[in-house]
Design a protein around this motif. Structure first.
Motif, short mmCIF file in Angstrom:
data_model
loop_
_atom_site.label_atom_id
_atom_site.label_comp_id
_atom_site.label_asym_id
_atom_site.label_seq_id
_atom_site.Cartn_x
_atom_site.Cartn_y
_atom_site.Cartn_z
N GLU A 209 19.47 12.79 17.30
CA GLU A 209 19.55 11.46 18.43
C GLU A 209 18.17 11.30 18.94
N PRO A 210 17.24 12.36 18.99
CA PRO A 210 15.98 11.99 19.69
C PRO A 210 15.23 10.89 18.64
N PHE A 211 15.59 10.94 17.43
CA PHE A 211 14.62 10.15 16.41
C PHE A 211 15.72 8.89 15.95
N GLY A 212 16.98 9.05 15.86
CA GLY A 212 17.81 7.99 15.54
C GLY A 212 18.56 8.49 14.25
N PRO A 213 19.64 7.57 14.01
CA PRO A 213 20.41 7.96 12.81
C PRO A 213 19.71 8.43 11.22
N PRO A 214 19.96 9.66 10.99
CA PRO A 214 19.45 9.84 9.71
C PRO A 214 19.65 9.09 8.52
N GLY A 215 21.24 8.23 8.55
CA GLY A 215 21.32 7.46 7.32
C GLY A 215 20.55 6.30 7.32
N TYR A 303 8.62 17.07 16.10
CA TYR A 303 10.04 16.66 16.25
C TYR A 303 10.06 17.27 17.82
N ASN A 304 9.57 18.43 18.21
CA ASN A 304 9.58 19.33 19.23
C ASN A 304 9.25 18.48 20.69
N THR A 305 8.16 17.71 20.27
CA THR A 305 7.57 16.98 21.43
C THR A 305 8.69 15.76 21.80
N LYS A 306 9.32 15.31 20.89
CA LYS A 306 10.27 14.11 21.06
C LYS A 306 11.45 14.55 21.38
N PHE A 307 11.86 15.91 21.08
CA PHE A 307 13.23 16.63 21.62
C PHE A 307 12.95 16.88 23.00
N ILE A 308 11.71 17.41 23.62
CA ILE A 308 11.67 17.72 24.87
C ILE A 308 11.85 16.62 25.77
N GLU A 309 11.25 15.56 25.25
CA GLU A 309 11.21 14.25 25.94
C GLU A 309 12.82 13.63 26.27
N TRP A 310 13.62 13.87 25.23
CA TRP A 310 14.86 13.53 25.01
C TRP A 310 15.78 14.19 26.00
N ILE A 311 15.64 15.52 25.79
CA ILE A 311 16.32 16.35 26.65
C ILE A 311 16.37 16.38 28.02
N LYS A 314 18.04 12.59 28.92
CA LYS A 314 19.37 12.57 28.76
C LYS A 314 19.96 13.40 29.72
N PHE A 315 19.39 14.64 29.62
CA PHE A 315 20.29 15.69 30.55
C PHE A 315 19.49 16.40 31.95
N ASN A 316 18.31 15.64 32.25
CA ASN A 316 17.74 16.28 33.31
C ASN A 316 17.33 17.78 33.20
N LEU A 317 16.98 18.18 32.06
CA LEU A 317 16.55 19.63 31.63
C LEU A 317 15.00 19.53 31.50
N ILE A 318 14.37 20.75 31.98
CA ILE A 318 12.95 20.62 31.78
C ILE A 318 12.66 22.24 31.43
#
Length: 318
Positions: A209-215, A303-311, A314-318
Protein backbone atom coordinates in the motif's frame (compact mmCIF):
# COMPACT_ATOMS: atom_id res chain seq x y z
CA UNK A 1 34.78 -59.17 -25.61
CA UNK A 2 34.12 -59.38 -21.86
CA UNK A 3 31.94 -56.97 -19.94
CA UNK A 4 32.99 -56.86 -16.27
CA UNK A 5 30.38 -56.74 -13.55
CA UNK A 6 30.87 -53.67 -11.38
CA UNK A 7 31.73 -54.23 -7.74
CA UNK A 8 29.60 -52.29 -5.26
CA UNK A 9 30.67 -51.88 -1.62
CA UNK A 10 28.14 -52.88 1.00
CA UNK A 11 26.88 -50.12 3.32
CA UNK A 12 27.67 -52.38 6.25
CA UNK A 13 31.35 -52.54 5.26
CA UNK A 14 31.67 -48.76 5.38
CA UNK A 15 29.82 -48.43 8.66
CA UNK A 16 32.57 -50.49 10.37
CA UNK A 17 35.02 -47.64 9.72
CA UNK A 18 32.85 -44.85 11.16
CA UNK A 19 34.54 -42.86 13.94
CA UNK A 20 33.11 -40.71 16.73
CA UNK A 21 31.90 -37.23 15.82
CA UNK A 22 29.48 -34.56 16.92
CA UNK A 23 25.74 -35.12 17.20
CA UNK A 24 25.11 -32.98 14.13
CA UNK A 25 27.71 -34.79 12.04
CA UNK A 26 26.36 -38.14 13.18
CA UNK A 27 22.88 -37.19 12.02
CA UNK A 28 24.35 -35.90 8.75
CA UNK A 29 25.98 -39.32 8.37
CA UNK A 30 22.66 -41.05 8.95
CA UNK A 31 21.04 -38.84 6.32
CA UNK A 32 23.80 -39.62 3.81
CA UNK A 33 23.29 -43.33 4.39
CA UNK A 34 19.59 -42.95 3.74
CA UNK A 35 19.97 -40.84 0.64
CA UNK A 36 23.06 -42.38 -0.95
CA UNK A 37 23.47 -45.80 0.63
CA UNK A 38 27.09 -45.06 1.58
CA UNK A 39 28.89 -43.41 4.46
CA UNK A 40 31.50 -41.29 2.60
CA UNK A 41 34.02 -41.87 5.37
CA UNK A 42 36.76 -40.34 3.24
CA UNK A 43 34.97 -37.01 3.63
CA UNK A 44 33.49 -37.18 7.14
CA UNK A 45 33.81 -39.06 10.40
CA UNK A 46 30.60 -40.28 12.00
CA UNK A 47 29.46 -41.85 15.25
CA UNK A 48 28.59 -45.48 14.58
CA UNK A 49 26.38 -45.69 17.67
CA UNK A 50 24.03 -43.06 16.28
CA UNK A 51 23.68 -44.69 12.87
CA UNK A 52 21.33 -47.50 13.80
CA UNK A 53 19.37 -47.78 10.56
CA UNK A 54 22.02 -49.86 8.81
CA UNK A 55 20.72 -53.23 9.96
CA UNK A 56 21.15 -56.79 8.76
CA UNK A 57 17.83 -56.55 6.93
CA UNK A 58 19.00 -53.48 5.06
CA UNK A 59 22.30 -55.12 4.20
CA UNK A 60 20.45 -58.16 2.86
CA UNK A 61 18.22 -55.92 0.78
CA UNK A 62 21.32 -54.24 -0.64
CA UNK A 63 22.78 -57.65 -1.44
CA UNK A 64 19.66 -58.50 -3.44
CA UNK A 65 20.02 -55.21 -5.32
CA UNK A 66 23.62 -56.08 -6.19
CA UNK A 67 22.57 -59.52 -7.43
CA UNK A 68 19.89 -57.95 -9.62
CA UNK A 69 22.42 -55.45 -10.90
CA UNK A 70 24.83 -58.26 -11.81
CA UNK A 71 22.09 -60.05 -13.72
CA UNK A 72 21.26 -56.84 -15.56
CA UNK A 73 24.89 -56.42 -16.58
CA UNK A 74 25.03 -60.01 -17.78
CA UNK A 75 21.92 -59.45 -19.89
CA UNK A 76 23.40 -56.21 -21.19
CA UNK A 77 26.52 -58.07 -22.29
CA UNK A 78 24.39 -60.25 -24.56
CA UNK A 79 22.83 -57.19 -26.16
CA UNK A 80 26.08 -55.25 -26.41
CA UNK A 81 28.13 -57.96 -28.14
CA UNK A 82 26.76 -56.93 -31.53
CA UNK A 83 27.39 -53.20 -31.03
CA UNK A 84 30.38 -51.17 -32.14
CA UNK A 85 33.20 -51.24 -29.56
CA UNK A 86 33.96 -47.52 -29.96
CA UNK A 87 30.32 -46.65 -29.32
CA UNK A 88 30.43 -48.70 -26.13
CA UNK A 89 33.62 -46.98 -25.03
CA UNK A 90 32.19 -43.51 -25.70
CA UNK A 91 29.09 -44.42 -23.71
CA UNK A 92 31.20 -45.64 -20.82
CA UNK A 93 33.28 -42.46 -20.86
CA UNK A 94 30.17 -40.28 -20.85
CA UNK A 95 28.62 -42.20 -17.95
CA UNK A 96 31.89 -42.08 -16.00
CA UNK A 97 32.31 -38.32 -16.50
CA UNK A 98 28.70 -37.70 -15.46
CA UNK A 99 29.05 -39.92 -12.38
CA UNK A 100 32.29 -38.26 -11.26
CA UNK A 101 30.78 -34.79 -11.68
CA UNK A 102 27.68 -35.79 -9.73
CA UNK A 103 29.79 -37.23 -6.92
CA UNK A 104 31.83 -34.02 -6.82
CA UNK A 105 28.64 -31.93 -6.60
CA UNK A 106 27.29 -34.06 -3.75
CA UNK A 107 30.51 -33.93 -1.76
CA UNK A 108 30.86 -30.15 -2.14
CA UNK A 109 27.28 -29.70 -0.93
CA UNK A 110 27.90 -32.03 2.01
CA UNK A 111 31.03 -30.17 3.08
CA UNK A 112 29.04 -26.92 3.09
CA UNK A 113 26.30 -28.66 5.08
CA UNK A 114 28.80 -29.90 7.65
CA UNK A 115 30.24 -26.38 8.00
CA UNK A 116 26.80 -24.89 8.49
CA UNK A 117 25.91 -27.46 11.15
CA UNK A 118 29.16 -26.85 13.03
CA UNK A 119 28.86 -23.04 12.85
CA UNK A 120 25.34 -22.97 14.26
CA UNK A 121 24.36 -23.24 17.91
CA UNK A 122 20.81 -24.29 17.03
CA UNK A 123 19.68 -27.54 18.66
CA UNK A 124 19.52 -30.77 16.68
CA UNK A 125 16.21 -32.62 16.76
CA UNK A 126 16.29 -36.30 17.69
CA UNK A 127 13.75 -36.99 14.93
CA UNK A 128 15.50 -38.61 11.95
CA UNK A 129 15.36 -37.17 8.45
CA UNK A 130 12.79 -38.99 6.33
CA UNK A 131 14.51 -41.53 4.06
CA UNK A 132 12.39 -40.73 1.01
CA UNK A 133 13.15 -37.03 1.48
CA UNK A 134 16.89 -37.76 1.67
CA UNK A 135 16.81 -39.83 -1.53
CA UNK A 136 14.93 -37.10 -3.41
CA UNK A 137 17.29 -34.44 -2.07
CA UNK A 138 20.47 -36.17 -3.26
CA UNK A 139 18.91 -37.11 -6.61
CA UNK A 140 18.45 -33.40 -7.22
CA UNK A 141 21.61 -32.06 -5.51
CA UNK A 142 23.85 -34.32 -7.59
CA UNK A 143 23.19 -32.15 -10.66
CA UNK A 144 23.77 -28.78 -8.94
CA UNK A 145 27.24 -27.43 -9.77
CA UNK A 146 26.72 -23.68 -9.24
CA UNK A 147 28.47 -22.74 -5.98
CA UNK A 148 25.79 -20.29 -4.83
CA UNK A 149 23.09 -22.88 -5.42
CA UNK A 150 25.14 -25.55 -3.63
CA UNK A 151 25.23 -23.27 -0.60
CA UNK A 152 21.44 -22.96 -0.65
CA UNK A 153 21.06 -26.72 -0.95
CA UNK A 154 23.47 -27.14 1.96
CA UNK A 155 21.40 -24.76 4.09
CA UNK A 156 18.27 -26.71 3.27
CA UNK A 157 19.91 -30.00 4.23
CA UNK A 158 21.31 -28.62 7.49
CA UNK A 159 17.94 -27.06 8.28
CA UNK A 160 16.20 -30.37 7.66
CA UNK A 161 18.70 -32.16 9.88
CA UNK A 162 18.12 -29.68 12.69
CA UNK A 163 14.36 -29.86 12.36
CA UNK A 164 12.94 -32.51 9.99
CA UNK A 165 9.89 -31.27 8.11
CA UNK A 166 11.24 -27.73 7.69
CA UNK A 167 11.62 -28.11 3.92
CA UNK A 168 9.35 -30.07 1.61
CA UNK A 169 10.59 -32.10 -1.35
CA UNK A 170 8.65 -29.67 -3.55
CA UNK A 171 10.79 -26.82 -2.20
CA UNK A 172 13.96 -28.71 -3.08
CA UNK A 173 12.59 -29.29 -6.58
CA UNK A 174 11.59 -25.62 -6.95
CA UNK A 175 15.08 -24.49 -5.94
CA UNK A 176 16.65 -26.75 -8.56
CA UNK A 177 14.55 -25.07 -11.27
CA UNK A 178 15.29 -21.52 -10.10
CA UNK A 179 17.36 -19.48 -12.55
CA UNK A 180 19.69 -16.67 -11.45
CA UNK A 181 17.38 -13.89 -12.67
CA UNK A 182 14.37 -15.19 -10.75
CA UNK A 183 16.53 -15.81 -7.67
CA UNK A 184 17.65 -12.17 -7.69
CA UNK A 185 14.04 -10.98 -8.04
CA UNK A 186 13.06 -13.19 -5.12
CA UNK A 187 15.87 -11.68 -3.04
CA UNK A 188 14.46 -8.20 -3.75
CA UNK A 189 11.03 -9.40 -2.68
CA UNK A 190 12.51 -10.66 0.60
CA UNK A 191 14.29 -7.31 1.06
CA UNK A 192 10.92 -5.56 1.47
CA UNK A 193 9.09 -8.30 3.37
CA UNK A 194 7.80 -7.42 6.82
CA UNK A 195 8.04 -10.17 9.43
CA UNK A 196 6.38 -9.48 12.76
CA UNK A 197 8.75 -11.55 14.85
CA UNK A 198 6.48 -12.80 17.68
CA UNK A 199 3.74 -13.79 15.22
CA UNK A 200 5.71 -14.59 12.06
CA UNK A 201 3.14 -17.19 11.03
CA UNK A 202 0.47 -14.49 11.10
CA UNK A 203 2.31 -11.78 9.20
CA UNK A 204 5.26 -12.43 6.90
CA UNK A 205 4.41 -10.69 3.66
CA UNK A 206 5.03 -7.63 1.50
CA UNK A 207 2.84 -4.62 2.32
CA UNK A 208 2.38 -2.82 -0.98
CA UNK A 209 0.00 0.00 0.00
CA UNK A 210 2.79 2.58 0.60
CA UNK A 211 3.65 2.37 -3.12
CA UNK A 212 0.42 1.47 -4.89
CA UNK A 213 -1.10 -1.61 -6.57
CA UNK A 214 1.56 -4.08 -7.73
CA UNK A 215 -0.58 -4.99 -10.74
CA UNK A 216 0.01 -1.50 -12.11
CA UNK A 217 3.74 -1.48 -11.37
CA UNK A 218 3.37 0.13 -7.95
CA UNK A 219 6.46 -1.67 -6.66
CA UNK A 220 8.59 -0.89 -9.71
CA UNK A 221 10.59 1.77 -7.75
CA UNK A 222 12.00 -1.04 -5.60
CA UNK A 223 12.75 -3.31 -8.54
CA UNK A 224 9.53 -5.33 -8.56
CA UNK A 225 7.53 -4.54 -11.66
CA UNK A 226 4.38 -6.45 -12.51
CA UNK A 227 6.36 -8.59 -15.00
CA UNK A 228 8.93 -9.46 -12.34
CA UNK A 229 6.20 -10.41 -9.87
CA UNK A 230 4.69 -12.75 -12.46
CA UNK A 231 8.09 -14.46 -12.70
CA UNK A 232 7.91 -15.16 -8.97
CA UNK A 233 4.37 -16.47 -9.42
CA UNK A 234 5.44 -18.75 -12.26
CA UNK A 235 8.25 -20.10 -10.07
CA UNK A 236 5.72 -20.92 -7.34
CA UNK A 237 7.25 -18.50 -4.84
CA UNK A 238 4.43 -16.00 -4.29
CA UNK A 239 0.66 -16.35 -4.48
CA UNK A 240 -1.23 -15.21 -7.58
CA UNK A 241 -3.62 -12.82 -5.85
CA UNK A 242 -2.06 -9.36 -6.17
CA UNK A 243 -4.94 -7.68 -4.32
CA UNK A 244 -5.04 -9.86 -1.19
CA UNK A 245 -5.31 -8.47 2.32
CA UNK A 246 -4.55 -9.66 5.83
CA UNK A 247 -6.75 -8.57 8.74
CA UNK A 248 -4.90 -8.26 12.05
CA UNK A 249 -5.37 -6.52 15.41
CA UNK A 250 -3.81 -3.05 15.15
CA UNK A 251 -1.55 -3.48 18.23
CA UNK A 252 0.37 -6.20 16.35
CA UNK A 253 2.00 -3.42 14.36
CA UNK A 254 3.71 -2.32 17.59
CA UNK A 255 5.39 -5.72 18.03
CA UNK A 256 9.09 -6.09 17.17
CA UNK A 257 9.41 -6.66 13.43
CA UNK A 258 11.87 -6.77 10.58
CA UNK A 259 11.64 -5.31 7.11
CA UNK A 260 14.09 -7.38 5.18
CA UNK A 261 16.88 -7.86 7.70
CA UNK A 262 16.41 -4.43 9.32
CA UNK A 263 14.79 -4.49 12.80
CA UNK A 264 12.06 -2.01 13.72
CA UNK A 265 9.60 -1.44 16.53
CA UNK A 266 6.85 1.14 16.19
CA UNK A 267 4.86 2.82 18.97
CA UNK A 268 1.62 4.77 19.09
CA UNK A 269 2.14 8.51 19.01
CA UNK A 270 -0.27 9.13 21.87
CA UNK A 271 -2.88 6.80 23.31
CA UNK A 272 -2.89 3.17 22.24
CA UNK A 273 -5.49 2.19 19.65
CA UNK A 274 -7.31 -1.09 19.24
CA UNK A 275 -9.52 -2.85 16.71
CA UNK A 276 -8.64 -4.71 13.53
CA UNK A 277 -7.04 -3.32 10.39
CA UNK A 278 -6.81 -4.65 6.84
CA UNK A 279 -3.35 -4.65 5.33
CA UNK A 280 -2.95 -5.00 1.56
CA UNK A 281 -0.32 -7.66 1.07
CA UNK A 282 1.49 -9.98 -1.30
CA UNK A 283 1.71 -13.45 0.20
CA UNK A 284 4.45 -16.04 -0.15
CA UNK A 285 3.54 -19.58 -1.08
CA UNK A 286 4.63 -22.36 1.27
CA UNK A 287 7.60 -22.98 -1.02
CA UNK A 288 8.46 -19.27 -0.99
CA UNK A 289 8.36 -19.09 2.81
CA UNK A 290 10.65 -22.10 3.07
CA UNK A 291 13.14 -20.72 0.54
CA UNK A 292 13.13 -17.37 2.35
CA UNK A 293 14.70 -19.17 5.33
CA UNK A 294 17.85 -19.88 3.32
CA UNK A 295 17.94 -16.72 1.19
CA UNK A 296 20.63 -14.15 1.95
CA UNK A 297 18.60 -10.93 1.78
CA UNK A 298 19.12 -7.41 3.11
CA UNK A 299 16.83 -4.37 3.31
CA UNK A 300 15.76 -1.70 0.82
CA UNK A 301 16.17 1.90 2.10
CA UNK A 302 13.80 3.29 -0.54
CA UNK A 303 11.03 0.98 0.63
CA UNK A 304 11.78 1.53 4.32
CA UNK A 305 11.60 5.32 4.06
CA UNK A 306 8.23 5.28 2.35
CA UNK A 307 6.90 2.56 4.66
CA UNK A 308 7.77 4.59 7.77
CA UNK A 309 6.00 7.64 6.34
CA UNK A 310 2.95 5.53 5.48
CA UNK A 311 2.62 3.77 8.84
CA UNK A 312 2.96 7.10 10.68
CA UNK A 313 0.27 8.78 8.58
CA UNK A 314 -2.17 5.86 8.44
CA UNK A 315 -1.88 4.43 11.95
CA UNK A 316 -0.26 7.23 13.98
CA UNK A 317 2.76 5.02 14.69
CA UNK A 318 6.30 6.28 15.16
Amino acid sequence: MQYPIRSVSMPGDEVQNIAAATEASAKLGDTILKGLGMALNHVFEFDVKQIDRVSTAKANARAREITAEAEAWANAAIVLKDLDNELIQRTGQRVLIQSVKRQENIEKTLLLTDEDLRDSSQPISEIPVDEDWAVKFFNIAQDVSNEEMQLLFAKILSGEIRNPGSFSARTVQALSLLDTTTANIFRKFCDITIEVTPVADLLTAVLWEPFGPPGTNGLAPVGLSYLQLTQLQDAGLIQHDLSAYREIPLPILTFPCKIGDQPFQFHFDGDAQYGNVRLKVLHFTKIGLELRKVTNFSSDPVYNTKFIEWIKTKFNLI
